[in-house]
Design a protein around this motif. Structure first.
Motif, PDB file in Angstrom:
ATOM      1  N   GLY A  28      21.787  17.227  14.911  1.00 46.55           N
ATOM      2  CA  GLY A  28      21.714  15.780  14.780  1.00 46.55           C
ATOM      3  C   GLY A  28      20.941  15.344  13.551  1.00 46.55           C
ATOM      4  N   LEU A  29      19.856  16.059  13.241  1.00 46.04           N
ATOM      5  CA  LEU A  29      19.075  15.727  12.050  1.00 46.04           C
ATOM      6  C   LEU A  29      19.843  16.027  10.772  1.00 46.04           C
ATOM      7  N   GLN A  30      20.568  17.137  10.760  1.00 42.74           N
ATOM      8  CA  GLN A  30      21.307  17.524   9.562  1.00 42.74           C
ATOM      9  C   GLN A  30      22.477  16.583   9.281  1.00 42.74           C
ATOM     10  N   THR A  31      23.130  16.111  10.343  1.00 47.67           N
ATOM     11  CA  THR A  31      24.310  15.250  10.191  1.00 47.67           C
ATOM     12  C   THR A  31      23.982  13.771  10.341  1.00 47.67           C
ATOM     13  N   ARG A  32      22.706  13.466  10.549  1.00 46.36           N
ATOM     14  CA  ARG A  32      22.255  12.084  10.766  1.00 46.36           C
ATOM     15  C   ARG A  32      22.920  11.466  12.002  1.00 46.36           C
TER      16      ARG A  32
ATOM     17  N   TYR B 278      21.942  10.462  15.044  1.00 45.16           N
ATOM     18  CA  TYR B 278      20.694  10.195  15.759  1.00 45.16           C
ATOM     19  C   TYR B 278      20.876  10.087  17.275  1.00 45.16           C
ATOM     20  N   PRO B 279      22.007   9.603  17.781  1.00 40.97           N
ATOM     21  CA  PRO B 279      22.207   9.662  19.242  1.00 40.97           C
ATOM     22  C   PRO B 279      22.178  11.098  19.773  1.00 40.97           C
ATOM     23  N   LEU B 280      22.723  12.050  18.989  1.00 39.72           N
ATOM     24  CA  LEU B 280      22.690  13.453  19.403  1.00 39.72           C
ATOM     25  C   LEU B 280      21.255  13.974  19.397  1.00 39.72           C
ATOM     26  N   THR B 281      20.487  13.613  18.379  1.00 36.63           N
ATOM     27  CA  THR B 281      19.075  14.015  18.321  1.00 36.63           C
ATOM     28  C   THR B 281      18.303  13.445  19.503  1.00 36.63           C
ATOM     29  N   LEU B 282      18.539  12.180  19.814  1.00 35.01           N
ATOM     30  CA  LEU B 282      17.859  11.553  20.949  1.00 35.01           C
ATOM     31  C   LEU B 282      18.293  12.194  22.260  1.00 35.01           C
ATOM     32  N   ALA B 283      19.572  12.515  22.382  1.00 31.87           N
ATOM     33  CA  ALA B 283      20.070  13.153  23.602  1.00 31.87           C
ATOM     34  C   ALA B 283      19.394  14.505  23.811  1.00 31.87           C
ATOM     35  N   ALA B 284      19.233  15.270  22.730  1.00 28.34           N
ATOM     36  CA  ALA B 284      18.563  16.570  22.836  1.00 28.34           C
ATOM     37  C   ALA B 284      17.115  16.378  23.275  1.00 28.34           C
ATOM     38  N   SER B 285      16.457  15.376  22.730  1.00 34.46           N
ATOM     39  CA  SER B 285      15.066  15.098  23.119  1.00 34.46           C
ATOM     40  C   SER B 285      14.969  14.723  24.591  1.00 34.46           C
ATOM     41  N   ILE B 286      15.913  13.918  25.066  1.00 33.48           N
ATOM     42  CA  ILE B 286      15.919  13.500  26.474  1.00 33.48           C
ATOM     43  C   ILE B 286      16.102  14.716  27.383  1.00 33.48           C
ATOM     44  N   LEU B 287      16.992  15.626  27.000  1.00 35.60           N
ATOM     45  CA  LEU B 287      17.229  16.822  27.811  1.00 35.60           C
ATOM     46  C   LEU B 287      15.977  17.699  27.881  1.00 35.60           C
ATOM     47  N   VAL B 288      15.292  17.851  26.760  1.00 36.62           N
ATOM     48  CA  VAL B 288      14.071  18.656  26.740  1.00 36.62           C
ATOM     49  C   VAL B 288      12.994  18.009  27.608  1.00 36.62           C
ATOM     50  N   ILE B 289      12.850  16.694  27.490  1.00 35.19           N
ATOM     51  CA  ILE B 289      11.856  15.976  28.300  1.00 35.19           C
ATOM     52  C   ILE B 289      12.176  16.106  29.784  1.00 35.19           C
ATOM     53  N   ALA B 290      13.461  15.962  30.137  1.00 29.13           N
ATOM     54  CA  ALA B 290      13.859  16.070  31.547  1.00 29.13           C
ATOM     55  C   ALA B 290      13.560  17.468  32.087  1.00 29.13           C
TER      56      ALA B 290
END
Length: 239
Positions: free
Chosen positions: A179-183, A185-197
């Motif tokens: 997500g960071l490489q391709t900009r 940002y919804p994918l980056t946020l989704a990954a963060s949400i999964l890690v937090i969960a």
């Protein structure tokens, strides 16, 4: 559509859960990888912490070493290990072990060291060897504190295991870096949400285990102390 809505839409899309690169596969790897790192750290740190707590020797050194390991930048350590060993799973595994050892070590020597010395002396009076005292007396009584250290290590490793993707490893970090490489940002946020969960679920599991490992005798003693500390009804009425 908002950023959060797009992130949750991506997570809830069944198509993103299947396949070798799907959420399910990466979530499972992230979980197993994190728990394996903590288990390896426990194999190293628990015996050392138990001996330090039992003897009282080397505590200052353990505090200094633990503080030094905590201060190491995990990403920098990961890059150094990856340069030495190559990309793959081994480099992040070793780097995250360094991150997991300090809380496990601290929980072990703090828990064992806090055991009532009268209990230890009574065990010696019964003829137990020092190894038997550690294994059969101190470690069972120290389990809640030890589990607290392991719980802390699990949370730190789960949150940091995303860095495994930086050197070619799988896991939830792949979505984060993609997500960071391709900009995206919804994918980056989704990954963060999964890690937090995942971290929240594991925190709940280990919090329950921390309560379950309290020895029955300690629970009974606490209940007795609570009953004794309560004012009697007759005393309350007289007051």
């Amino acid at each position: 559509m908002s950023l959060f809505a797009e992130a949750f839409a991506w997570i809830l899309d069944p198509a993103n859960w299947v396949g070798p690169d799907g959420i399910a596969a990466n979530l499972w790897f992230h979980l197993v990888f994190s728990l394996s790192v903590v288990a390896a750290a426990a194999v190293v740190a628990l015996p050392i912490g138990a001996v330090i707590g039992h003897t009282g020797r080397g505590r200052e050194t353990a505090v200094v070493v633990s503080g030094g390991l905590r201060a190491l930048p995990t990403l920098g350590l990961l890059v150094l290990v990856a340069l030495a060993l190559g990309v793959g799973i081994l480099a992040p595994f070793l780097a995250l072990m360094v991150l997991a050892i300090p809380p496990v070590l601290a929980g072990a020597y703090a828990g064992v060291g806090a055991v009532d010395r009268r209990t230890v002396d009574a065990a010696r009076g019964m003829g137990m060897t020092e190894a038997q005292i550690i294994a059969k007396v101190e470690l069972p009584l120290a389990l809640p504190t030890i589990m607290g250290g392991i719980r802390s290590a699990v949370l730190q490793v789960v949150a940091t295991a995303t860095l495994a993707a930086y050197v070619g490893g799988p896991g939830l970090g792949t979505y984060l870096f993609l997500g960071l490489q391709t900009r995206d940002y919804p994918l980056t946020l989704a990954a963060s949400i999964l890690v937090i969960a995942l971290a929240l679920v594991l925190d709940g599991v280990f919090a329950g285990l921390q309560r379950l490992v309290v020895p029955a005798g300690v629970v009974a003693a606490r209940d007795t102390d609570r009953l004794r500390s309560r004012p009697s009804r007759s005393g309350a009425a007289a007051g």
